[in-house]
Design an enzyme around this catalytic site. Sequence first.
Site, PDB file in Angstrom:
ATOM      1  N   LYS A 157       0.819  -1.212   0.000  1.00 51.04           N
ATOM      2  CA  LYS A 157       0.000   0.000   0.000  1.00 51.04           C
ATOM      3  C   LYS A 157       0.856   1.266   0.000  1.00 51.04           C
ATOM      4  O   LYS A 157       0.489   2.269  -0.588  1.00 51.04           O
ATOM      5  CB  LYS A 157      -0.995  -0.003   1.150  1.00 51.04           C
ATOM      6  CG  LYS A 157      -0.413   0.332   2.488  1.00 51.04           C
ATOM      7  CD  LYS A 157      -1.505   0.384   3.544  1.00 51.04           C
ATOM      8  CE  LYS A 157      -0.907   0.189   4.925  1.00 51.04           C
ATOM      9  NZ  LYS A 157      -0.026   1.256   5.389  1.00 51.04           N
TER      10      LYS A 157
ATOM     11  N   ARG B 204      -6.003   3.267  12.656  1.00 51.12           N
ATOM     12  CA  ARG B 204      -5.637   1.857  12.851  1.00 51.12           C
ATOM     13  C   ARG B 204      -6.749   1.082  13.536  1.00 51.12           C
ATOM     14  O   ARG B 204      -6.776  -0.132  13.465  1.00 51.12           O
ATOM     15  CB  ARG B 204      -4.404   1.780  13.765  1.00 51.12           C
ATOM     16  CG  ARG B 204      -3.125   2.123  13.072  1.00 51.12           C
ATOM     17  CD  ARG B 204      -2.019   1.270  13.662  1.00 51.12           C
ATOM     18  NE  ARG B 204      -1.230   0.754  12.572  1.00 51.12           N
ATOM     19  CZ  ARG B 204       0.004   1.153  12.309  1.00 51.12           C
ATOM     20  NH1 ARG B 204       0.579   2.031  13.081  1.00 51.12           N
ATOM     21  NH2 ARG B 204       0.656   0.653  11.296  1.00 51.12           N
TER      22      ARG B 204
ATOM     23  N   ARG C  12      12.061 -12.393   1.406  1.00 50.31           N
ATOM     24  CA  ARG C  12      12.858 -11.202   1.162  1.00 50.31           C
ATOM     25  C   ARG C  12      14.313 -11.388   1.589  1.00 50.31           C
ATOM     26  O   ARG C  12      14.603 -11.850   2.684  1.00 50.31           O
ATOM     27  CB  ARG C  12      12.226 -10.060   1.958  1.00 50.31           C
ATOM     28  CG  ARG C  12      12.572  -8.704   1.498  1.00 50.31           C
ATOM     29  CD  ARG C  12      11.440  -7.745   1.741  1.00 50.31           C
ATOM     30  NE  ARG C  12      11.177  -7.561   3.166  1.00 50.31           N
ATOM     31  CZ  ARG C  12      10.290  -6.674   3.624  1.00 50.31           C
ATOM     32  NH1 ARG C  12       9.611  -5.934   2.782  1.00 50.31           N
ATOM     33  NH2 ARG C  12      10.088  -6.558   4.916  1.00 50.31           N
TER      34      ARG C  12
ATOM     35  N   ARG D  75      16.459 -10.452   7.184  1.00 47.49           N
ATOM     36  CA  ARG D  75      16.191  -9.746   8.443  1.00 47.49           C
ATOM     37  C   ARG D  75      15.486 -10.660   9.446  1.00 47.49           C
ATOM     38  O   ARG D  75      14.611 -11.435   9.063  1.00 47.49           O
ATOM     39  CB  ARG D  75      15.284  -8.535   8.194  1.00 47.49           C
ATOM     40  CG  ARG D  75      15.930  -7.391   7.473  1.00 47.49           C
ATOM     41  CD  ARG D  75      15.086  -6.149   7.608  1.00 47.49           C
ATOM     42  NE  ARG D  75      13.655  -6.486   7.549  1.00 47.49           N
ATOM     43  CZ  ARG D  75      12.684  -5.604   7.721  1.00 47.49           C
ATOM     44  NH1 ARG D  75      12.967  -4.348   7.955  1.00 47.49           N
ATOM     45  NH2 ARG D  75      11.426  -5.973   7.646  1.00 47.49           N
TER      46      ARG D  75
ATOM     47  N   ARG E 283       3.181 -11.007  13.094  1.00 49.81           N
ATOM     48  CA  ARG E 283       2.889  -9.669  12.559  1.00 49.81           C
ATOM     49  C   ARG E 283       1.574  -9.663  11.798  1.00 49.81           C
ATOM     50  O   ARG E 283       0.762  -8.758  11.935  1.00 49.81           O
ATOM     51  CB  ARG E 283       4.005  -9.220  11.606  1.00 49.81           C
ATOM     52  CG  ARG E 283       5.126  -8.466  12.298  1.00 49.81           C
ATOM     53  CD  ARG E 283       6.360  -8.439  11.435  1.00 49.81           C
ATOM     54  NE  ARG E 283       6.290  -7.503  10.322  1.00 49.81           N
ATOM     55  CZ  ARG E 283       7.088  -7.571   9.250  1.00 49.81           C
ATOM     56  NH1 ARG E 283       7.989  -8.528   9.154  1.00 49.81           N
ATOM     57  NH2 ARG E 283       6.983  -6.696   8.274  1.00 49.81           N
TER      58      ARG E 283
END
Length: 214
Positions: A15, A90, A128, A162, A173
């Site tokens: 986004k 949020r 990633r 990471r 998450r």
Amino acid sequence: MDKIIVLIGAPGAGKGTQARLLDERRGIPQISTGDMFREMKTQDSPLAREVQEIMASGKLISDDVTYRIVRERTSKPDTAGTFVLDGYPRTAVQAEQLEELAKEQGKQIQAIEVDVPKDELMKRLTGRRSCPVCGEIYNIYSKPPKVEGRCDDHPEAELSHRADDEEEKVKVRLETYEELTKPLLNYYERSGRLKKIDGTGELEDIYVELEKLV
Ligand SMILES: [Zn+2]
């Protein structure tokens, strides 16, 4: 009527990228909470000083203070017309506070969810890898390097992963995101202001869909 576009999407849904494209191509400012908080650290206004004190004390910034930050930021000339909110509201409580602001500014709220299935988000986030030399981002599923684990331009450097992108952490998450966001999506759905765009596929195709709703 000018709009306040509330862009909603999970981590990895893209986004932020889409909001940036709207900003670059249509001149619709992208107002992100991250940027607002960063600005507050260096500004010298009564509100900024209040925020700095809260941050220094290690306390959480309340919904009321966050609302005032958004209100102050969006009272600047660049946000006199339509703008995109990225990362705010949020929660349903914050969404209710935003109604006041929309009324004050004479704008309509349009929520847009960038929808990406969870297994695709998992691949995007856990796959990633980045080059420690040039910062190039790879993805072992969708954009693998020519040699496994090595940057195409810096084969001497091993690509890094990471800690945040490890499977267990990503799961947490995404679950946290879902829990927080469900009431927000319901809030906008109930009032008929939620639109969805398909966040899978090509960047440009997603952008075309988004632009139609703006
Ligand atoms: Zn590199």
